[in-house]
Design an enzyme around this catalytic site. Sequence first.
Site: not given
Length: 467
Positions: A71-72, A236
């Site tokens: 992520q991110h 994830d």
Amino acid sequence: MPLVAGVDSSTQSCKVVIRDAETGALARMGRAPHPDGTEVDPAAWWQALRQALTAAGGLDDVAALAVAGQQHGMVALDAEGRVIRDALLWNDTRSAPAATALIAEFGADELARRTGSVPVASFTITKLRWLRDAEPANAERVAAVALPHDWLTWRLRGFGPADDETSPLGPVLSELTTDRSDASGTGYFDSVTGDYDRELLVAALGHDCILPRVLGPAESPGKTPSGVLLGAGAGDNAGAALGLGARAGDVVVSIGTSGTAFAVTETPVNDTTGTVAGFADASGLSLPLVATLNAARILDATARLLGVTHDELGTLALEAEPGSKGLVLQPYFEGERTPNLPDATATLFGMTLASTTREGLARAAIEGLLCGLADGVAAVTALGVQAERLLIIGGAALNPAVQAIAAQVFELPVSIPTPGEYVADGAATQAAWVLTGTRPSWKVATVATPTPDYRPIIRQQYAAHAV
């Protein structure tokens, strides 16, 4: 029966599982490494994905595929579909001052109300603000922002830079797609309304740009050029929850490069303190989550220091008494995300002649790892989340000492599912879902259920040194 593929494009590597769409039986697997670092050229992920697919035997007999990813991560694209600079990953903390600035501008309560979370250095929104301030020329070129799994799904469909032979459809930025779970980690998306908050995006980047279209859990963005149906993909942790078959009442603790504690809930969670991120899951529900930067690496560092293997570290730890005679490791080796201390370092407390032993240090390392995650579970349940069982996953969960000490640290009954690539399994579950129109219910076996042995002294000592 048709086969489906699930991809886990994680920080360290790309894993592919290929499973029977009906039973979930594993047909074959593949893997390829990712480069180290907190900023990475996304081209390395694309290369690793293709290598992992080849290692898994290819897609000739695969009907559907979905990608779950870390992520991110900030993938900034120009108008020609080219990556402008290396992607800043979730564990890159240079954007911590940007998080502080955004909170000062909008207020923590307002940000939590609008997006479900208060941003920290991990979030995409803070990385975009860092880009605006540190590399203004690059920021001005940004025509679209994607997350790692968004970008890989786009590339699998045949899109990408016009001069790349692996992207025959060219740089159609409007064809970028994502899902609720990954979008909810950007810091400029409201998973309750399903809308992007363009004001927050502009405040971060300096101008508006194309963002991926948000798909539902059983919605497909399209197919690969060879005809493989694609799922929406996921972040994830949401992928892991889907792969475990987690439902409301389940709390999952994942011990990987980072640590996470999250629950599947039917209603959104809003934490104005910023401790719990109000993320979405991959099934249409919510996924309140606490993340730590330091997890399995705590054991890596301690094992290196003592000159032992992980198994030997566990053996040493079980020779020490619960609480390690007062020895407490506050394990912020790489700074920390929860609590939000990006510049922190690790500290060892309670060193006496009696406590400072190899056995005591080994146990303090495992207790420190688990106490940080137990604080995360407590933060989630304090918001009214009902917790009935605790599932611990990740390689470290197989260590008998981690299992035994977890039963002493957590008050909930602990289960250790059979080792697996649960993020990739979640993506495969999503692929089967989009292929058949029904969410599959694949069985997940349990490898251990340690006897409950709660010892409050462990967390009491850890809490005494809280920052």
